[in-house]
Design a protein around this motif. Structure first.
Motif, PDB file in Angstrom:
ATOM      1  N   ASN A   1       2.909 -10.629  -0.954  1.00 37.61           N
ATOM      2  CA  ASN A   1       2.813 -10.273   0.464  1.00 37.61           C
ATOM      3  C   ASN A   1       1.351 -10.366   0.889  1.00 37.61           C
ATOM      4  O   ASN A   1       0.480  -9.772   0.258  1.00 37.61           O
ATOM      5  CB  ASN A   1       3.320  -8.838   0.687  1.00 37.61           C
ATOM      6  CG  ASN A   1       4.807  -8.711   0.434  1.00 37.61           C
ATOM      7  OD1 ASN A   1       5.553  -9.674   0.587  1.00 37.61           O
ATOM      8  ND2 ASN A   1       5.239  -7.514   0.061  1.00 37.61           N
TER       9      ASN A   1
ATOM     10  N   LYS B   1      -0.602 -10.398   7.696  1.00 45.60           N
ATOM     11  CA  LYS B   1      -0.088 -11.275   8.754  1.00 45.60           C
ATOM     12  C   LYS B   1      -0.198 -10.540  10.085  1.00 45.60           C
ATOM     13  O   LYS B   1       0.353  -9.440  10.239  1.00 45.60           O
ATOM     14  CB  LYS B   1       1.364 -11.653   8.471  1.00 45.60           C
ATOM     15  CG  LYS B   1       1.933 -12.659   9.454  1.00 45.60           C
ATOM     16  CD  LYS B   1       3.353 -13.062   9.071  1.00 45.60           C
ATOM     17  CE  LYS B   1       3.912 -14.083  10.031  1.00 45.60           C
ATOM     18  NZ  LYS B   1       5.304 -14.481   9.671  1.00 45.60           N
TER      19      LYS B   1
ATOM     20  N   TYR C   1      -1.176  -6.990   9.818  1.00 48.84           N
ATOM     21  CA  TYR C   1      -0.309  -6.060   9.103  1.00 48.84           C
ATOM     22  C   TYR C   1      -0.060  -6.567   7.680  1.00 48.84           C
ATOM     23  O   TYR C   1      -0.130  -7.773   7.409  1.00 48.84           O
ATOM     24  CB  TYR C   1       1.038  -5.901   9.823  1.00 48.84           C
ATOM     25  CG  TYR C   1       0.923  -5.216  11.164  1.00 48.84           C
ATOM     26  CD1 TYR C   1       0.947  -3.834  11.268  1.00 48.84           C
ATOM     27  CD2 TYR C   1       0.767  -5.985  12.330  1.00 48.84           C
ATOM     28  CE1 TYR C   1       0.843  -3.216  12.506  1.00 48.84           C
ATOM     29  CE2 TYR C   1       0.655  -5.374  13.567  1.00 48.84           C
ATOM     30  CZ  TYR C   1       0.690  -3.979  13.648  1.00 48.84           C
ATOM     31  OH  TYR C   1       0.572  -3.383  14.874  1.00 48.84           O
TER      32      TYR C   1
ATOM     33  N   THR D   1       2.786  -5.964   4.538  1.00 51.97           N
ATOM     34  CA  THR D   1       3.999  -5.324   4.011  1.00 51.97           C
ATOM     35  C   THR D   1       3.733  -4.797   2.605  1.00 51.97           C
ATOM     36  O   THR D   1       3.242  -5.529   1.743  1.00 51.97           O
ATOM     37  CB  THR D   1       5.159  -6.331   3.956  1.00 51.97           C
ATOM     38  OG1 THR D   1       5.421  -6.817   5.276  1.00 51.97           O
ATOM     39  CG2 THR D   1       6.410  -5.681   3.382  1.00 51.97           C
ATOM     40  N   GLN D   2       4.035  -3.528   2.384  1.00 53.60           N
ATOM     41  CA  GLN D   2       3.848  -2.918   1.074  1.00 53.60           C
ATOM     42  C   GLN D   2       5.156  -2.293   0.606  1.00 53.60           C
ATOM     43  O   GLN D   2       5.924  -1.749   1.407  1.00 53.60           O
ATOM     44  CB  GLN D   2       2.747  -1.856   1.116  1.00 53.60           C
ATOM     45  CG  GLN D   2       1.355  -2.442   1.354  1.00 53.60           C
ATOM     46  CD  GLN D   2       0.273  -1.383   1.287  1.00 53.60           C
ATOM     47  OE1 GLN D   2       0.190  -0.512   2.152  1.00 53.60           O
ATOM     48  NE2 GLN D   2      -0.554  -1.454   0.266  1.00 53.60           N
ATOM     49  N   SER D   3       5.386  -2.358  -0.697  1.00 51.75           N
ATOM     50  CA  SER D   3       6.620  -1.845  -1.275  1.00 51.75           C
ATOM     51  C   SER D   3       6.461  -0.393  -1.705  1.00 51.75           C
ATOM     52  O   SER D   3       5.399   0.019  -2.175  1.00 51.75           O
ATOM     53  CB  SER D   3       7.021  -2.694  -2.487  1.00 51.75           C
ATOM     54  OG  SER D   3       8.143  -2.127  -3.141  1.00 51.75           O
ATOM     55  N   TYR D   4       7.532   0.386  -1.533  1.00 51.07           N
ATOM     56  CA  TYR D   4       7.542   1.766  -2.024  1.00 51.07           C
ATOM     57  C   TYR D   4       7.726   1.809  -3.541  1.00 51.07           C
ATOM     58  O   TYR D   4       7.481   2.827  -4.175  1.00 51.07           O
ATOM     59  CB  TYR D   4       8.677   2.551  -1.354  1.00 51.07           C
ATOM     60  CG  TYR D   4       8.396   2.923   0.077  1.00 51.07           C
ATOM     61  CD1 TYR D   4       7.537   3.969   0.381  1.00 51.07           C
ATOM     62  CD2 TYR D   4       8.995   2.227   1.125  1.00 51.07           C
ATOM     63  CE1 TYR D   4       7.280   4.325   1.707  1.00 51.07           C
ATOM     64  CE2 TYR D   4       8.748   2.569   2.452  1.00 51.07           C
ATOM     65  CZ  TYR D   4       7.895   3.616   2.737  1.00 51.07           C
ATOM     66  OH  TYR D   4       7.633   3.961   4.045  1.00 51.07           O
TER      67      TYR D   4
ATOM     68  N   GLU E   1       4.844  -3.225  -5.957  1.00 47.17           N
ATOM     69  CA  GLU E   1       3.606  -3.275  -5.176  1.00 47.17           C
ATOM     70  C   GLU E   1       2.415  -3.620  -6.061  1.00 47.17           C
ATOM     71  O   GLU E   1       1.514  -4.360  -5.647  1.00 47.17           O
ATOM     72  CB  GLU E   1       3.375  -1.929  -4.478  1.00 47.17           C
ATOM     73  CG  GLU E   1       2.092  -1.869  -3.646  1.00 47.17           C
ATOM     74  CD  GLU E   1       2.009  -2.979  -2.607  1.00 47.17           C
ATOM     75  OE1 GLU E   1       0.867  -3.378  -2.279  1.00 47.17           O
ATOM     76  OE2 GLU E   1       3.063  -3.450  -2.115  1.00 47.17           O
TER      77      GLU E   1
ATOM     78  N   HIS F   1       2.376  -7.297  -6.438  1.00 49.92           N
ATOM     79  CA  HIS F   1       1.880  -7.959  -5.229  1.00 49.92           C
ATOM     80  C   HIS F   1       0.356  -7.867  -5.137  1.00 49.92           C
ATOM     81  O   HIS F   1      -0.311  -8.806  -4.675  1.00 49.92           O
ATOM     82  CB  HIS F   1       2.516  -7.346  -3.979  1.00 49.92           C
ATOM     83  CG  HIS F   1       3.890  -7.863  -3.686  1.00 49.92           C
ATOM     84  ND1 HIS F   1       4.114  -9.116  -3.156  1.00 49.92           N
ATOM     85  CD2 HIS F   1       5.122  -7.303  -3.875  1.00 49.92           C
ATOM     86  CE1 HIS F   1       5.423  -9.308  -3.005  1.00 49.92           C
ATOM     87  NE2 HIS F   1       6.056  -8.220  -3.435  1.00 49.92           N
TER      88      HIS F   1
END
Length: 346
Positions: free
Chosen positions: A95, A98, A101, A103-106, A111, A114
């Motif tokens: 990710n 963009k 912003y 996008t981040q994973s819980y 994460e 990424h």
């Protein structure tokens, strides 16, 4: 876990892990001449962070919780382990920011992957990415091997970790080491998982305490306290373990309860608030290294049983030959007692 570093002299990304006998290191990839020091250090840091999250799924398995229902701790842990399947894709296609912003994973494993992917993206070097991905695949494999009880090669680093569960294969391996040396050996500290070794050690401590208590005509739970008068020993933890084993609990249940309580304390939480009025500490074990602390205390307890066996045995031997004979007799008696009650380990 595996720690990554940037060798500035050789411009080499390296990784290292502890085997219990010392650390080993391996080269991961040569960094391009255009790479900045900051980018190299960031890549090493994110890889270390990924390793930390991968190995946390080993130390905190879903099976060590009470439930896998949605939104429970077990469910979250299972989600972390399920994310193993997303790691490589995240390295290849992370990710990226963009329109301001990101996008981040819980899911921490996902994460962390990424973050490695974003660090790799800065280099825009296909050969470097391929080498890093190969190393991460090896790390994933090491965790999975450790989960199966295979602590060979890179998975050997598991001997330095405390796990909230005990592999039956590793318990049997520790049990075999006790068969060879009923008073314990250094191999227990650097060849097997410490939680599993502690399970086996609790069983062998109970056997040793039974033998010494027979000579003293006392309850097995009293022997470590008595041995402490002969030589300074760890008393509280092995005594508490013997009391619980004497009440009918299994070595596995006692050891895992003590270790999980300490692991909870390490996270700043209290496992059982109702126990606080009855004890001075929230954990009998060192929260930073509970499995190793417990194993060392249990081995200390077995040593105390040996001291008592020497003290209370009747003999008329030549003093120079006595100690060796008593050790042989003690080990034989403990081995027989442990084998006769081997079903307690199941």
């Amino acid at each position: 876990m595996t720690v990554y570093a940037f060798d500035e002299t050789r411009r080499l990304l390296i990784c290292t892990w502890d085997t219990g006998l010392g650390c080993v290191a391996a080269g991961v990839a040569e960094l391009p001449l255009t790479a900045t020091r900051e980018d190299a250090l960031r890549l090493a840091d994110t890889l270390t962070g990924l390793s930390r999250q991968l190995w946390r799924t080993y130390t905190h398995p879903a099976g060590a919780t009470d439930s896998l229902e949605v939104n429970t701790e077990g469910w979250r842990r299972q989600g972390e382990h399920d994310a193993f399947g997303t790691v490589i894709q995240a390295l290849k296609e992370p990710n990226l920011p963009k329109d301001g912003y990101l996008t981040q994973s819980y899911i921490r494993v996902e994460e962390a992957a990424h973050r490695v992917g974003r660090a790799l993206h800065k280099f825009d070097d296909a050969a470097l990415a391929e080498q890093v991905i190969a190393d991460v695949e090896a790390e994933l494999g090491a965790v999975e091997h450790a989960e199966r009880g295979d602590l060979s090669e890179r998975a050997k680093q598991a001997v330095m970790l405390t796990r909230a569960d005990a592999s039956p294969l590793q318990v049997n391996a520790a049990h075999d080491l006790f068969r060879e040396q009923p008073i314990g050996s250094e191999k227990l500290l650097h060849e097997v998982d410490p939680t599993a070794a502690a399970v086996a050690a609790a069983h062998w401590l109970q056997a040793a305490a039974t033998i010494s208590a027979g000579l003293m005509e006392c309850d097995p739970s009293e022997v470590v306290v008595a041995a402490d008068e002969l030589e300074a020993l760890a008393v509280e933890t092995p005594t508490r373990v013997l009391e619980r084993l004497g009440s009918g609990e299994t070595p596995r249940d006692v050891v895992l309860d003590l270790i999980r309580t300490a692991m909870t304390a390490a996270e700043g939480r209290i496992a059982d608030t109702t126990s606080l009025p009855d004890q001075a500490r929230i954990s009998l074990l060192d929260p930073l290294r509970p499995a190793h602390d417990l194993l060392e205390d249990l081995l200390d307890g077995i040593h105390g049983c040996r001291l008592l066996f020497h003290e209370y045995s009747e003999y008329d031997d030549d003093p120079e030959e006595l100690a060796e004979r008593l050790d042989v007799e003690f080990e034989a008696a403990v081995r027989a007692e442990a084998e006769a009650n081997q079903d307690r380990l199941r």
